[in-house]
Design a protein around this motif. Structure first.
Motif, PDB file in Angstrom:
ATOM      1  N   LEU A 369       6.413  27.860 -12.843  1.00  0.00           N
ATOM      2  CA  LEU A 369       7.587  28.225 -11.836  1.00  0.00           C
ATOM      3  C   LEU A 369       7.469  27.572 -10.460  1.00  0.00           C
ATOM      4  CD1 LEU A 369       8.778  31.822 -12.917  1.00  0.00           C
ATOM      5  CD2 LEU A 369       9.841  29.744 -13.204  1.00  0.00           C
ATOM      6  N   ALA A 370       6.086  27.697  -9.948  1.00  0.00           N
ATOM      7  CA  ALA A 370       5.612  27.235  -8.652  1.00  0.00           C
ATOM      8  C   ALA A 370       5.931  25.851  -8.445  1.00  0.00           C
ATOM      9  CB  ALA A 370       4.186  27.465  -8.187  1.00  0.00           C
ATOM     10  N   VAL A 371       5.805  24.915  -9.574  1.00  0.00           N
ATOM     11  CA  VAL A 371       6.062  23.455  -9.545  1.00  0.00           C
ATOM     12  C   VAL A 371       7.340  23.090  -9.631  1.00  0.00           C
ATOM     13  CG1 VAL A 371       5.726  21.025 -10.803  1.00  0.00           C
ATOM     14  CG2 VAL A 371       3.640  23.026 -10.644  1.00  0.00           C
ATOM     15  N   VAL A 444       1.725  20.494  -1.044  1.00  0.00           N
ATOM     16  CA  VAL A 444       1.039  19.361  -1.489  1.00  0.00           C
ATOM     17  C   VAL A 444       2.288  18.517  -1.782  1.00  0.00           C
ATOM     18  CG1 VAL A 444      -0.084  18.607  -3.848  1.00  0.00           C
ATOM     19  CG2 VAL A 444      -0.773  20.973  -2.610  1.00  0.00           C
ATOM     20  N   LEU A 445       3.340  18.888  -2.334  1.00  0.00           N
ATOM     21  CA  LEU A 445       4.490  17.792  -2.610  1.00  0.00           C
ATOM     22  C   LEU A 445       4.920  17.534  -1.387  1.00  0.00           C
ATOM     23  CD1 LEU A 445       6.219  16.731  -4.966  1.00  0.00           C
ATOM     24  CD2 LEU A 445       7.816  18.864  -4.623  1.00  0.00           C
ATOM     25  N   GLY A 446       4.971  18.144  -0.138  1.00  0.00           N
ATOM     26  CA  GLY A 446       5.457  17.557   0.857  1.00  0.00           C
ATOM     27  C   GLY A 446       4.661  16.312   1.506  1.00  0.00           C
ATOM     28  N   GLN A 447       3.293  16.161   0.848  1.00  0.00           N
ATOM     29  CA  GLN A 447       2.559  15.112   1.153  1.00  0.00           C
ATOM     30  C   GLN A 447       2.538  13.749   0.419  1.00  0.00           C
ATOM     31  OE1 GLN A 447      -1.369  16.846   1.094  1.00  0.00           O
ATOM     32  NE2 GLN A 447      -1.084  18.157   3.139  1.00  0.00           N
ATOM     33  N   ILE A 448       3.391  13.896  -0.817  1.00  0.00           N
ATOM     34  CA  ILE A 448       3.910  12.880  -1.362  1.00  0.00           C
ATOM     35  C   ILE A 448       4.904  11.931  -1.069  1.00  0.00           C
ATOM     36  CG2 ILE A 448       4.150  12.066  -4.071  1.00  0.00           C
ATOM     37  CD1 ILE A 448       2.507  14.742  -4.825  1.00  0.00           C
ATOM     38  N   PRO A 449       4.606  10.840  -0.806  1.00  0.00           N
ATOM     39  CA  PRO A 449       5.820   9.989  -0.322  1.00  0.00           C
ATOM     40  C   PRO A 449       6.923   9.698  -1.321  1.00  0.00           C
ATOM     41  CG  PRO A 449       4.040   8.855  -0.023  1.00  0.00           C
ATOM     42  CD  PRO A 449       3.515   9.991  -0.892  1.00  0.00           C
ATOM     43  N   ALA A 461      12.322   4.786 -15.250  1.00  0.00           N
ATOM     44  CA  ALA A 461      12.100   6.103 -15.544  1.00  0.00           C
ATOM     45  C   ALA A 461      12.975   7.124 -15.154  1.00  0.00           C
ATOM     46  CB  ALA A 461      10.568   6.687 -15.082  1.00  0.00           C
ATOM     47  N   GLY A 462      13.161   7.955 -16.178  1.00  0.00           N
ATOM     48  CA  GLY A 462      14.275   8.972 -15.979  1.00  0.00           C
ATOM     49  C   GLY A 462      13.700  10.078 -14.846  1.00  0.00           C
ATOM     50  N   LYS A 463      14.512  10.708 -14.193  1.00  0.00           N
ATOM     51  CA  LYS A 463      13.883  11.827 -13.178  1.00  0.00           C
ATOM     52  C   LYS A 463      13.091  12.837 -13.691  1.00  0.00           C
ATOM     53  CE  LYS A 463      18.332  11.267 -10.021  1.00  0.00           C
ATOM     54  NZ  LYS A 463      19.256  11.864  -9.680  1.00  0.00           N
ATOM     55  N   THR A 464      13.306  13.276 -14.694  1.00  0.00           N
ATOM     56  CA  THR A 464      12.466  14.348 -15.645  1.00  0.00           C
ATOM     57  C   THR A 464      11.120  13.360 -15.996  1.00  0.00           C
ATOM     58  OG1 THR A 464      14.493  15.368 -16.710  1.00  0.00           O
ATOM     59  CG2 THR A 464      12.253  15.884 -17.450  1.00  0.00           C
ATOM     60  N   LYS A 465      11.111  12.346 -16.481  1.00  0.00           N
ATOM     61  CA  LYS A 465       9.933  11.592 -16.862  1.00  0.00           C
ATOM     62  C   LYS A 465       9.049  11.335 -15.576  1.00  0.00           C
ATOM     63  CE  LYS A 465       8.339   7.681 -19.479  1.00  0.00           C
ATOM     64  NZ  LYS A 465       8.698   6.482 -20.063  1.00  0.00           N
ATOM     65  N   THR A 466       9.551  11.187 -14.446  1.00  0.00           N
ATOM     66  CA  THR A 466       9.151  10.868 -13.329  1.00  0.00           C
ATOM     67  C   THR A 466       8.355  11.990 -12.736  1.00  0.00           C
ATOM     68  OG1 THR A 466      10.908   9.166 -12.672  1.00  0.00           O
ATOM     69  CG2 THR A 466       9.305  10.026 -10.935  1.00  0.00           C
ATOM     70  N   LEU A 467       8.984  13.000 -12.892  1.00  0.00           N
ATOM     71  CA  LEU A 467       8.395  14.446 -12.442  1.00  0.00           C
ATOM     72  C   LEU A 467       6.959  14.747 -13.322  1.00  0.00           C
ATOM     73  CD1 LEU A 467       8.266  17.238 -10.872  1.00  0.00           C
ATOM     74  CD2 LEU A 467       9.856  18.214 -12.757  1.00  0.00           C
ATOM     75  N   ILE A 470       4.684  11.139 -12.762  1.00  0.00           N
ATOM     76  CA  ILE A 470       4.074  10.649 -11.505  1.00  0.00           C
ATOM     77  C   ILE A 470       3.630  11.766 -10.731  1.00  0.00           C
ATOM     78  CG2 ILE A 470       5.129   9.263  -9.886  1.00  0.00           C
ATOM     79  CD1 ILE A 470       4.592   7.604 -12.503  1.00  0.00           C
ATOM     80  N   THR A 471       4.753  12.575 -10.572  1.00  0.00           N
ATOM     81  CA  THR A 471       4.581  13.764  -9.491  1.00  0.00           C
ATOM     82  C   THR A 471       3.570  14.806  -9.843  1.00  0.00           C
ATOM     83  OG1 THR A 471       7.020  13.176  -9.028  1.00  0.00           O
ATOM     84  CG2 THR A 471       6.039  15.251  -8.025  1.00  0.00           C
ATOM     85  N   VAL A 472       3.897  15.534 -10.969  1.00  0.00           N
ATOM     86  CA  VAL A 472       2.946  16.444 -11.316  1.00  0.00           C
ATOM     87  C   VAL A 472       1.622  16.010 -11.449  1.00  0.00           C
ATOM     88  CG1 VAL A 472       2.238  17.842 -13.208  1.00  0.00           C
ATOM     89  CG2 VAL A 472       4.432  17.754 -12.603  1.00  0.00           C
ATOM     90  N   PRO A 473       0.937  14.640 -11.794  1.00  0.00           N
ATOM     91  CA  PRO A 473      -0.100  14.186 -11.786  1.00  0.00           C
ATOM     92  C   PRO A 473      -0.817  14.242 -10.377  1.00  0.00           C
ATOM     93  CG  PRO A 473       0.816  13.171 -13.599  1.00  0.00           C
ATOM     94  CD  PRO A 473       1.849  13.947 -12.711  1.00  0.00           C
TER      95      PRO A 473
END
Length: 553
Positions: A369-371, A444-449, A461-467, A470-473
């Motif tokens: 939920l936090a992610v 943490v997410l705010g620091q990722i461009p 890549a779709g938005k879900t796949k990107t999350l 890319i984003t979660v890792p």
């Protein structure tokens, strides 16, 4: 001609699902407590007499005064002790600093009930130090019970929160500021007061709020050593599950008062923080310097002395866990063995599994939920997600005992009955701990461009796949660090769990409470030691996965 229907946005669906979860498992229980507080216990009609009873009867109103008194005193002591400790730790070279940091954090991460219990074993009426002073000097030492004992236990446990917050602020302070103040003649104590304190004030206020909230909501410490010193959480518990009389409406009224008080304190702290906020980004981090010989001795004595005072009771508790006991387990006898641990695993082996299952399940809920919420708040900000962001902070102002009562009132009957199950404990733990994990995930997410995600989408890549890919890792180290710290707080949860648990869902922390209430000190010490081992391993793992090995908030 067929009209092609537009597929609903996946993230809108996610937002609505999360909003629904908040409504069902947070707002609805709070609403049940609120309605119960104005409902007559016997007739079911609307009434305000329980609020009038609380404020008109000195017996109950004094619990409010006592809770404020202890919370303010604990906050003051922790600030006086913790702020200088953080300054010395980050400004000067200290030998064994990483070990020192683990020990400082460990003193705060142990369960409050265990901290109180270990101090009783040392300074209680039959405690080790008490008996030694009586026999050696024929002097009766000060009583550990009541206000003084609660102040001692909570101060030695919570000062490390101030240390963590202020350390986090000092890591963002540019070394050029200290050099400039030194060039202007501001060094030592004068620099600390005129430069460091003002720049760290938002973090100091946040730390003060955290200490105040935890002191106000603490249940285990006053329950064990408070005796005649009545506090808010204990009074709520007694009214809800009291041995002589039970008044659910009165308990609900006290719960509502507790929520309103913590809300006022929270808003006041936010007002002060916004008024004194500074934006700092360290291009050149503070360079620790080697102190002079005398200063080095004093710094090491202060830091390690403080940690020693905090941890000696827990070390003694581990020692007692290996002492032989009678068959009933309520008296120690000469000799050492693993008997207490064997008895624990024979009679309460399920407590270890329940701790892993329940706290682990709550941790999964919190992290997922936090992610998702942090992504919605940072990347897809809209009206619904703004509401979710505000709702995510509501549990911050709800004491643990109130969460437990709210869950029972909401899910004891009706279409969704959860009382007595492991699920209700997972939900309560998740509700209590999720605000802290969300805040760290947002940071943490705010620091990722954003350009990184845009590049992935442009490449197909779709938005879900990107999350997911890319984003979660990229958030992984921060998520893992937050998850480990959340795990430590989950395994030491008591105030809500003590209202919700059953014989089938007892955890290690609750096992300590049960063993202490039965007078079986050997088993209580063994369970406490197992829980402490869990905490130490978690902190070591945290320092391994964190980037610089430092723990801060």
């Amino acid at each position: 001609m067929m009209v092609k229907t537009k597929k609903p946005d996946l993230w809108v669906v996610v937002s609505l699902c999360i909003l629904a979860l908040y409504v069902v498992f947070m707002l609805y229980p709070v609403l049940r407590v609120t309605t119960q507080s104005v409902r007559d216990n016997t007739t079911g009609t609307f009434t305000l007499r329980y609020f009038k009873q609380f404020f008109s009867d000195p017996y109950y109103f004094i619990t409010l005064f006592n809770s404020f008194k202890i919370s303010l005193c604990v906050t003051a002591v922790c600030l006086v002790v913790g702020v200088p400790l953080a300054y010395l730790y980050n400004i000067y070279e200290i030998k064994g600093r990483h070990v020192l940091q683990i020990l400082i954090v460990l003193s705060s991460m142990s369960a409050p009930f265990i901290g109180a219990y270990s101090w009783v074993l040392l300074l209680g009426r039959s405690g080790l130090i008490t008996k030694f002073i009586k026999s050696a000097f024929n002097i009766v030492p000060p009583n550990i019970y009541g206000f003084k004992g609660i102040l001692l236990v909570l101060s030695t446990r919570l000062f490390s929160l101030v240390f963590l917050y202020v350390s986090g602020a000092l890591k963002n302070m540019d070394n050029s500021l200290l050099e400039a103040s030194a060039n202007m003649g501001r060094t030592g104590w004068r620099r600390f007061v005129s430069v460091v304190l003002p720049l760290c004030m938002p973090s100091i206020l946040a730390a003060a709020l955290m200490v105040f909230m935890r002191s106000l909501a603490d249940f285990g410490t006053p329950l064990l050593i408070g005796e005649g010193y009545r506090t808010f959480p204990v009074e709520i518990y007694n009214q809800y599950v009291g041995e002589t009389s039970i008044n659910h409406s009165f308990a609900a009224a006290i719960s509502v008062i507790a929520i309103l008080i913590t809300l006022v304190v929270f808003l006041f702290q936010k007002y002060l923080s916004n008024k004194m906020s500074y934006s700092m980004s360290a291009m050149h981090r503070i360079e620790r310097k080697k102190p002079s010989l005398l200063a080095g001795i004093l710094i090491h004595m202060y830091a390690y002395g403080l940690v020693t005072i905090s941890l000696i009771p827990q070390v003694y508790l581990v020692y007692l866990s290996f002492r032989n006991t009678t068959k009933t387990g309520n008296m120690f006898k000469p000799g050492y063995s693993f008997m207490n641990y064997q008895q624990v695993f024979d009679t309460m082996g399920n407590a270890v599994w329940n701790t892993v299952k329940i706290c682990g399940g709550a941790l999964v809920i919190v992290v997922v939920l936090a992610v998702l919420i942090s992504y919605l708040v940072v990347r897809r900000y809209n009206v619904i997600n703004n509401i979710i962001d505000m709702l995510s902070m509501v549990p911050y102002i709800i004491p643990g005992s109130v969460v437990g009562i709210a869950m029972v009132m909401a899910f004891n009957s009706g279409p969704l009955v959860l009382t007595g199950t492991a699920m209700i404990m997972m939900i309560a733990m998740s509700v209590r701990r999720i605000p802290y994990t969300i805040r760290s995930s947002v940071a943490v997410l705010g620091q990722i461009p954003l350009s990184v995600e845009e590049a992935a989408v442009s490449l197909g890549a779709g938005k879900t796949k990107t999350l997911v890919r890319i984003t979660v890792p990229m958030m992984f180290s921060g998520i893992l660090s937050g998850a480990i710290m959340s795990w430590v707080t989950l395994i030491t949860e008591l105030s809500s769990s003590i209202i919700l648990y059953s014989s089938k869902t007892i955890t290690l922390n609750l096992g300590v409470y049960v063993m202490v209430s039965r007078g079986t000190d050997g088993k209580a010490c063994a369970i406490s030691s197992i829980l402490m081992l869990f905490t130490i391993l978690s902190l070591i793992l945290f320092m391994k996965v964190s980037k610089n090995g430092d723990i801060s908030v």
